[in-house]
Write an enzyme that holds these catalytic residues in place. Sequence first.
Site, PDB file in Angstrom:
ATOM      1  N   GLU A 174       0.843  -1.191   0.000  1.00  0.00           N
ATOM      2  CA  GLU A 174       0.000   0.000   0.000  1.00  0.00           C
ATOM      3  C   GLU A 174       0.885   1.250   0.000  1.00  0.00           C
ATOM      4  OE1 GLU A 174      -2.294   0.229   3.576  1.00  0.00           O
ATOM      5  OE2 GLU A 174      -3.115   2.205   3.121  1.00  0.00           O
TER       6      GLU A 174
ATOM      7  N   ASP B  44      -1.163  -1.013   5.693  1.00  0.00           N
ATOM      8  CA  ASP B  44      -1.088  -0.422   7.025  1.00  0.00           C
ATOM      9  C   ASP B  44      -2.090  -1.081   7.962  1.00  0.00           C
ATOM     10  OD1 ASP B  44       0.844   1.353   6.259  1.00  0.00           O
ATOM     11  OD2 ASP B  44      -0.583   2.948   5.748  1.00  0.00           O
TER      12      ASP B  44
ATOM     13  N   ASP C  36      -4.438   0.041   9.660  1.00  0.00           N
ATOM     14  CA  ASP C  36      -5.510   0.983   9.984  1.00  0.00           C
ATOM     15  C   ASP C  36      -6.726   0.676   9.106  1.00  0.00           C
ATOM     16  OD1 ASP C  36      -4.810   1.814   7.494  1.00  0.00           O
ATOM     17  OD2 ASP C  36      -3.959   3.739   8.119  1.00  0.00           O
TER      18      ASP C  36
ATOM     19  N   ASP D 221      -7.988   2.128   6.501  1.00  0.00           N
ATOM     20  CA  ASP D 221      -7.723   2.132   5.062  1.00  0.00           C
ATOM     21  C   ASP D 221      -7.002   0.862   4.626  1.00  0.00           C
ATOM     22  OD1 ASP D 221      -8.960   4.410   4.426  1.00  0.00           O
ATOM     23  OD2 ASP D 221      -7.155   5.667   4.276  1.00  0.00           O
TER      24      ASP D 221
END
Length: 680
Positions: A470, A543, A545, A547
């Site tokens: 990402e 990541d 998180d 997203d």
Amino acid sequence: MEEEKKTIVNENKEDDDNLIYKIEEVEGEEELEKADEHYDASNIKVLKGLEAVRKRPGMYIANTGEAGLHHLVWEIVDNAIDESLAGFCHNIEVTINKDGSISVQDDGRGIPVDIVADSGLSGVETAFTVLHAGGKFGEGGGYKVSGGLHGVGASVVNALSTWCEVTVHKDGGAYFVRFEDGGHPVGHLEKVGEADDQGTKVTFMPDPEIFTETTTFNYETIKTRLRQTAFLNAGVKIILTDLRGENARSDTFCYEGGIKEYVKFLNSSKTPINANVIYCSGAEKVTLINGEVEEIIAEVAMQWTDTANSNGVYSFCNNILTKEGGTHVDGFNSALNRTVNSHARRLKVLGDKDDNFVGDDCREGLTCIISVKHPNPQYEGQTKTKLGNTEVRKVVSNIVSKQLDQYFLENPDQVNLILATVKRAANGRMAAQKARETARKSSLTITNLPGKLADCSSKDPSECELYIVEGNSAGGNAKSGRDSRTQAILPLRGKILNVKKANEARIYNNAEIGNMITAIGAGIDSSFDVSKIRYHKIVIMTDADVDGDHIRILLLTFFYRFMRPLLDGGYVYIAQPPLYKIDYKGKPYYAYNDEQLERLKKALNLKPGYPFQRYKGLGEMDAEQLWETTMDPQARKMIRITIDDAAEADKIFSDLMGDDVEPRKTFINENAKFVTNLDI
Ligand code: 28G
């Protein structure tokens, strides 16, 4: 008779530990008393049989890991289901006990307690000690669940248990027998009291000597399977209870609507096209060449949704998932094609010059359960999960042709909606074909890999890894930190297309997806050839998180819908970057979860308040750290994605792709059935 047998068993019991060994010696002796000869001979056979199961459990159950452990449960539950198919059992209770054993109880007729002539033992003892004793259960017109892939009967369960107890309530009496150490009876079946109800209860403790990986039953695994069993057997009530741990858990499954409700359940977070599930069913007697008559029962439930996917057909024979399809699926497909095309012509959705819709078009967005019951199923295929009985094809196709035709005639609104979906699929297919051809032409001239791909130098796929990363900055670090011999990096910019909603042509034209297809190098969708993949590990690195979660789900959905063999083959992984770093005496320490962080703090003897870093993204790590923590094969942790159950998986994906954020968040952490942890 009864007395004589008891004597023998008691004699054997004196040296119980070495019973099997001893009996092998006895086998050579010819001095046995005439009256006991028959019994002894079969007793020897019995114990040898059970011993054979213990020696090679892999021949009788899938494996001695978690899957094999749970097969024991399915085996016993299937026997209760057989009794319900015979029409006598309506309630099944499965209880995981505090001590880790498991009980299954039904309210059927109770396993027969009379002596079986062949073995000289009671029906109960025969069922639990004679190998394949279950093989006869289907005789006399019953439908047997067991006898499928792993349908090996109660005796196998008994052989693989440290102890096993059976209670039968029948004809006013309560009967009990216990087995120990892999199926050795402790005494005989005995009448222990009166009973005014009927049924069978089996409790067993899996043997840790056999199941060396684990003997812990997984509630979720059992729950999913029992729910499926309840869907496939309309009206049967199945209660699952877990008595381990602090709080007892329980789930009850009972579906009067059977597979109709199964389809509704699978579609619960999709948008239906036809409001009501279409249901076709019937039974046909078929006379075989040898003159035998068998009755085949078939039911089909179907509902189209707006979800792009033509693999939503799940088939079963005698409650066993037929992963590879077979004659029931063939029969369904031909009936569906015929009926859809004839109504498309009648309603002028197809013009005179148009080609017929193909099978994939007709199945676009379709969720369908096909369930047949057959007294003598034959399984074929690589994994013996393909139904082979040729007579089934016509039975299913007749039933579906007739009843779907009727439904289409009676429900003009529904048929129009369905045909519009099918037509859209056909248009998409043709556009995709064009796009694919253009892509192929350009890839023929330029054998170029995507410019963004930092490929590895090795060309041996078995040692090559593709990291899909990402963001460009993390991609840069991964590129500098990697082992460039075996590790390739493909950075993804921002979000990739949501393939659930996109049509196929758009997918081929999407740059990020195009890069991935070329990098993996094995085509896509029906032309995907897993033997051509350029990397045997495809690692998603995002990541930790929201997203990152989202991108991961989008990628997995893409693989699921368009490169399914990647998941089936276990080639897809999720990288596990650390969440925390503690610098201590000039050295970095990493933790991958909260529990590890706490342990680390303790191990290093840190004072409360000692600073630590929480990584918010991959970008916060430099190239060296990224290598050390997440990419170094010696040190990293990865999660391998596997699909156990395609129907469940598709449901999970649909849930995840829905509008709620919450299910997505819990996906990796809580869906233990779907994601298995693998230390690499
Ligand atoms: C609770 C856990 C698992 C079962 C029955 C009931 C009968 C049966 C089972 O018979 C032997 C051989 C062929 C007929 C059948 C009882 C007929 C009359 C049964 C179970 C007899 C097997 N009365 N319930 N087996 N057949 N439940 N639950 O195992 O001729 S197994």
